[in-house]
Design a protein around this motif. Structure first.
Motif, short mmCIF file in Angstrom:
data_model
loop_
_atom_site.label_atom_id
_atom_site.label_comp_id
_atom_site.label_asym_id
_atom_site.label_seq_id
_atom_site.Cartn_x
_atom_site.Cartn_y
_atom_site.Cartn_z
N MET A 213 -2.88 89.44 -22.70
CA MET A 213 -4.08 90.04 -22.12
C MET A 213 -3.84 91.52 -21.80
SD MET A 213 -6.02 87.10 -19.90
CE MET A 213 -4.65 86.41 -18.97
N ILE A 214 -2.64 91.86 -21.33
CA ILE A 214 -2.32 93.26 -21.06
C ILE A 214 -2.34 94.05 -22.37
CG2 ILE A 214 -0.46 94.82 -20.35
CD1 ILE A 214 0.23 92.62 -18.21
N GLU A 215 -1.77 93.46 -23.42
CA GLU A 215 -1.77 94.09 -24.74
C GLU A 215 -3.19 94.36 -25.23
OE1 GLU A 215 -0.31 95.59 -28.38
OE2 GLU A 215 0.80 95.13 -26.54
N LEU A 216 -4.11 93.48 -24.89
CA LEU A 216 -5.51 93.62 -25.30
C LEU A 216 -6.30 94.55 -24.39
CD1 LEU A 216 -6.23 89.89 -26.18
CD2 LEU A 216 -5.82 91.78 -27.77
N GLY A 217 -5.63 95.09 -23.36
CA GLY A 217 -6.29 96.03 -22.46
C GLY A 217 -7.11 95.36 -21.37
N ILE A 218 -6.88 94.08 -21.13
CA ILE A 218 -7.60 93.37 -20.09
C ILE A 218 -6.91 93.63 -18.75
CG2 ILE A 218 -8.33 91.10 -19.26
CD1 ILE A 218 -8.24 90.17 -22.22
N LYS A 219 -7.66 94.07 -17.79
CA LYS A 219 -7.10 94.37 -16.47
C LYS A 219 -6.69 93.07 -15.77
CE LYS A 219 -9.24 98.77 -15.70
NZ LYS A 219 -8.17 99.58 -16.14
N SER A 220 -5.69 93.19 -14.92
CA SER A 220 -5.09 92.05 -14.23
C SER A 220 -6.12 91.20 -13.48
CB SER A 220 -4.02 92.56 -13.26
OG SER A 220 -3.47 91.50 -12.54
N GLU A 221 -6.96 91.83 -12.69
CA GLU A 221 -7.93 91.09 -11.89
C GLU A 221 -8.88 90.31 -12.78
OE1 GLU A 221 -7.68 94.52 -11.71
OE2 GLU A 221 -6.32 94.56 -9.99
N ARG A 222 -9.34 90.95 -13.82
CA ARG A 222 -10.30 90.34 -14.73
C ARG A 222 -9.66 89.22 -15.53
NH1 ARG A 222 -15.22 92.82 -17.22
NH2 ARG A 222 -14.86 94.19 -15.47
N GLY A 223 -8.53 89.49 -16.14
CA GLY A 223 -7.88 88.52 -17.02
C GLY A 223 -7.33 87.31 -16.30
N GLY A 224 -6.64 87.55 -15.19
CA GLY A 224 -6.04 86.45 -14.45
C GLY A 224 -7.09 85.50 -13.89
N THR A 225 -8.13 86.07 -13.32
CA THR A 225 -9.20 85.25 -12.76
C THR A 225 -9.91 84.47 -13.85
OG1 THR A 225 -9.53 86.84 -10.96
CG2 THR A 225 -11.36 85.34 -11.43
N ALA A 226 -10.24 85.14 -14.93
CA ALA A 226 -10.99 84.48 -16.01
C ALA A 226 -10.16 83.39 -16.68
CB ALA A 226 -11.43 85.52 -17.04
N TYR A 227 -8.90 83.66 -16.97
CA TYR A 227 -8.07 82.66 -17.65
C TYR A 227 -7.87 81.44 -16.74
CZ TYR A 227 -4.79 80.77 -21.00
OH TYR A 227 -4.18 79.96 -21.93
N SER A 228 -7.66 81.67 -15.46
CA SER A 228 -7.52 80.57 -14.52
C SER A 228 -8.79 79.73 -14.48
CB SER A 228 -7.21 81.10 -13.11
OG SER A 228 -5.94 81.69 -13.09
N ARG A 229 -9.92 80.39 -14.51
CA ARG A 229 -11.21 79.69 -14.50
C ARG A 229 -11.36 78.82 -15.75
NH1 ARG A 229 -16.41 81.48 -12.82
NH2 ARG A 229 -17.79 79.70 -13.01
N ILE A 230 -11.00 79.36 -16.90
CA ILE A 230 -11.09 78.61 -18.16
C ILE A 230 -10.19 77.37 -18.08
CG2 ILE A 230 -10.59 78.68 -20.64
CD1 ILE A 230 -11.20 81.81 -20.37
N LEU A 231 -8.96 77.55 -17.63
CA LEU A 231 -8.03 76.42 -17.48
C LEU A 231 -8.59 75.36 -16.54
CD1 LEU A 231 -4.48 78.02 -17.16
CD2 LEU A 231 -5.24 76.43 -18.92
N GLN A 232 -9.09 75.78 -15.41
CA GLN A 232 -9.60 74.84 -14.42
C GLN A 232 -10.80 74.06 -14.96
OE1 GLN A 232 -10.30 77.51 -11.15
NE2 GLN A 232 -8.25 77.23 -10.32
N GLU A 233 -11.71 74.75 -15.59
CA GLU A 233 -12.90 74.06 -16.12
C GLU A 233 -12.53 73.08 -17.23
OE1 GLU A 233 -15.72 73.90 -14.66
OE2 GLU A 233 -15.28 75.49 -13.23
N MET A 234 -11.55 73.46 -18.05
CA MET A 234 -11.10 72.52 -19.10
C MET A 234 -10.42 71.31 -18.46
SD MET A 234 -9.80 74.83 -22.30
CE MET A 234 -9.93 73.56 -23.54
N MET A 235 -9.61 71.53 -17.43
CA MET A 235 -8.95 70.40 -16.74
C MET A 235 -9.99 69.46 -16.13
SD MET A 235 -5.54 71.85 -14.80
CE MET A 235 -6.33 73.20 -13.97
N PHE A 236 -11.00 70.03 -15.46
CA PHE A 236 -12.05 69.21 -14.85
C PHE A 236 -12.81 68.43 -15.92
CE2 PHE A 236 -12.36 72.63 -11.33
CZ PHE A 236 -11.32 72.05 -10.63
N ALA A 237 -13.13 69.09 -17.02
CA ALA A 237 -13.88 68.44 -18.09
C ALA A 237 -13.09 67.29 -18.70
CB ALA A 237 -14.25 69.46 -19.17
N ILE A 238 -11.81 67.50 -18.90
CA ILE A 238 -10.96 66.46 -19.49
C ILE A 238 -10.81 65.29 -18.52
CG2 ILE A 238 -8.59 65.95 -20.23
CD1 ILE A 238 -8.72 68.85 -21.51
N ALA A 239 -10.65 65.58 -17.25
CA ALA A 239 -10.53 64.52 -16.25
C ALA A 239 -11.81 63.70 -16.17
CB ALA A 239 -10.20 65.12 -14.88
#
Length: 154
Positions: free
Chosen positions: A26-52
């Motif tokens: 994400m850093i290589e792609l120019g995504i800022k820490s706040e934006r990338g970390g929050t968004a990726y965590s959200r994607i992971l969480q939603e996928m985990m909830f959906a799978i459960a």
């Protein structure tokens, strides 16, 4: 960035190397820490909830990823990073083709500029993400191309 991804990443089963790899990509792609970390965590969480839950949200994640619900759930349990990559790649392709609606994003609980931007960038740069992950996967790990140790060049 890694600290922002780490909490959800560890719960989802990502290794330290995968967390660092995703963060580096994400850093290589120019995504800022706040934006990338929050968004990726959200994607992971939603996928985990959906799978459960195993319901319509999982079906929608799977449809976008281009696999069945069972295939996505199995992939996520075996390799969460690969499952997210499969989803982001499908998302980016469908977004480029104008096939993603706001209603679909709402159904996945993936709304907001940060999440959509990160989904698109990671999907379009899947090769970059994969290259960085391969470099950081721990030698001897079953996902590593090097079963015993990395090449001397590294």
């Amino acid at each position: 960035m890694a600290l922002r991804v780490a909490a959800a990443g560890r719960i989802a089963g990502l290794t330290e190397q995968e967390i660092l790899g995703i963060s580096a990509a994400m850093i290589e792609l120019g995504i800022k820490s706040e934006r990338g970390g929050t968004a990726y965590s959200r994607i992971l969480q939603e996928m985990m909830f959906a799978i459960a839950d195993g319901g319509p949200q999982l079906q929608e994640f799977a449809r976008i990823a281009g696999v069945t619900s069972e295939e996505l759930a199995t992939l996520f349990k075996e390799d969460p990073t690969a499952a997210v990559q499969k989803f982001t790649e499908g998302f980016a392709a469908m977004k480029e083709a104008g096939q993603i609606t706001q209603d679909e994003l709402d159904a996945l609980n993936l709304t907001g500029v940060r999440v959509i931007e990160v989904l698109s960038l990671l999907g379009l740069a899947n090769d970059t993400v994969q290259k960085i992950l391969v470099l950081l996967i721990k030698p001897g790990n079953s996902k590593s191309p090097w079963k015993k140790k990395p090449p001397n060049a590294l």
